[in-house]
Design an enzyme around this catalytic site. Structure first.
Site, PDB file in Angstrom:
ATOM      1  N   ILE A  98       0.840  -1.187   0.000  1.00  0.00           N
ATOM      2  CA  ILE A  98       0.000   0.000   0.000  1.00  0.00           C
ATOM      3  C   ILE A  98       0.881   1.245   0.000  1.00  0.00           C
ATOM      4  O   ILE A  98       1.743   1.404   0.864  1.00  0.00           O
ATOM      5  CB  ILE A  98      -0.902   0.019   1.259  1.00  0.00           C
ATOM      6  CG1 ILE A  98      -1.726  -1.270   1.356  1.00  0.00           C
ATOM      7  CG2 ILE A  98      -1.803   1.255   1.257  1.00  0.00           C
ATOM      8  CD1 ILE A  98      -2.370  -1.475   2.723  1.00  0.00           C
ATOM      9  N   CYS A  99       0.636   2.124  -0.947  1.00  0.00           N
ATOM     10  CA  CYS A  99       1.359   3.394  -1.016  1.00  0.00           C
ATOM     11  C   CYS A  99       0.517   4.438  -0.285  1.00  0.00           C
ATOM     12  O   CYS A  99      -0.375   5.047  -0.857  1.00  0.00           O
ATOM     13  CB  CYS A  99       1.584   3.792  -2.477  1.00  0.00           C
ATOM     14  SG  CYS A  99       2.506   5.325  -2.669  1.00  0.00           S
ATOM     15  N   LEU A 100       0.797   4.599   1.007  1.00  0.00           N
ATOM     16  CA  LEU A 100       0.067   5.539   1.856  1.00  0.00           C
ATOM     17  C   LEU A 100       1.064   6.121   2.843  1.00  0.00           C
ATOM     18  O   LEU A 100       1.683   5.385   3.626  1.00  0.00           O
ATOM     19  CB  LEU A 100      -1.075   4.811   2.585  1.00  0.00           C
ATOM     20  CG  LEU A 100      -1.963   5.649   3.499  1.00  0.00           C
ATOM     21  CD1 LEU A 100      -2.700   6.723   2.709  1.00  0.00           C
ATOM     22  CD2 LEU A 100      -2.963   4.753   4.214  1.00  0.00           C
TER      23      LEU A 100
END
Length: 161
Positions: A98-100
Site C-alpha cells: 500500500i502506497c500511503l
C-alpha cells in the site's frame, strides 16, 4: 502473502506489548465501523477484515489486512499489507503493498491500528476507479524476493485517491 514477505521479527518490547494489548482490548469492545479483527494468539501479527463502505466502488466487498508490528511499536510504524486478493486501487499493488504516507514517512507514535484502518478505508472510499498503479508490474517484479514495503522509497505525489 508468503512467509518470504514476513519481516524478520524480534520479540515486542515491553512498551510495544503494553500498547498492543491496550489497542486490542479497545478493538474487542468496539472496532472501527467496517472492520473486524480475526482472533489470534499472536499479538505481533493481526489480520483485520475490511468491508467496503456503502456508496463506494468497494461496497459489499471484503478484504483482509495483515498488520505486522515491529519490536519498537509505536515508535516504529507497523507493516500493513493487503492479503491476496488485494483490492484494485491506484495506490495498492497486486502484491498487497500500500502506497500511503502514514505507513512510512508520515507515521506518528500517536497513530493506532484504528487510525491506520480508517485512513485505508478513506483511501479506498475516495477512489473514482478500480485500477492498479501504473508501475504495478515493474514494482511487483522487483519485490519477488520478499522485499518489505517498508524498504521501498515511496514517492507520495497523489493525494486525490
Amino acid at each position: 502473502m508468503t512467509s518470504s514477505s514476513t519481516p524478520s521479527r524480534k520479540a515486542l518490547s515491553k512498551i510495544a506489548s503494553g500498547r498492543l494489548q491496550k489497542e486490542l482490548a479497545e478493538w474487542q469492545v468496539g472496532p472501527p465501523a467496517g472492520f473486524s479483527y480475526r482472533v489470534s494468539d499472536n499479538l505481533q501479527r493481526w489480520v483485520i477484515e475490511v468491508g467496503g463502505a456503502a456508496g463506494t466502488l468497494y461496497a459489499g466487498e471484503t478484504y483482509q489486512l495483515q498488520v505486522d508490528f515491529p519490536e519498537h511499536y509505536p515508535m516504529e510504524a507497523p507493516q500493513v499489507i493487503f492479503l491476496n486478493p488485494a483490492p484494485m486501487h491506484p495506490h495498492i499493488y497486486s502484491n498487497g503493498h500500500i502506497c500511503l504516507d502514514i505507513l512510512y514517512d508520515s507515521w506518528s507514535p500517536a497513530m493506532t491500528v484504528s487510525s491506520v484502518c480508517i485512513s485505508i478505508l478513506s483511501m479506498l472510499s475516495s477512489s473514482p476507479s478500480k485500477q492498479r498503479p501504473e508501475d504495478n508490474d515493474r514494482y511487483v517484479r522487483n519485490c519477488r524476493n520478499g522485499r518489505s514495503p517498508k524498504e521501498t522509497r515511496w514517492w507520495f505525489h497523489d493525494d486525490k485517491v
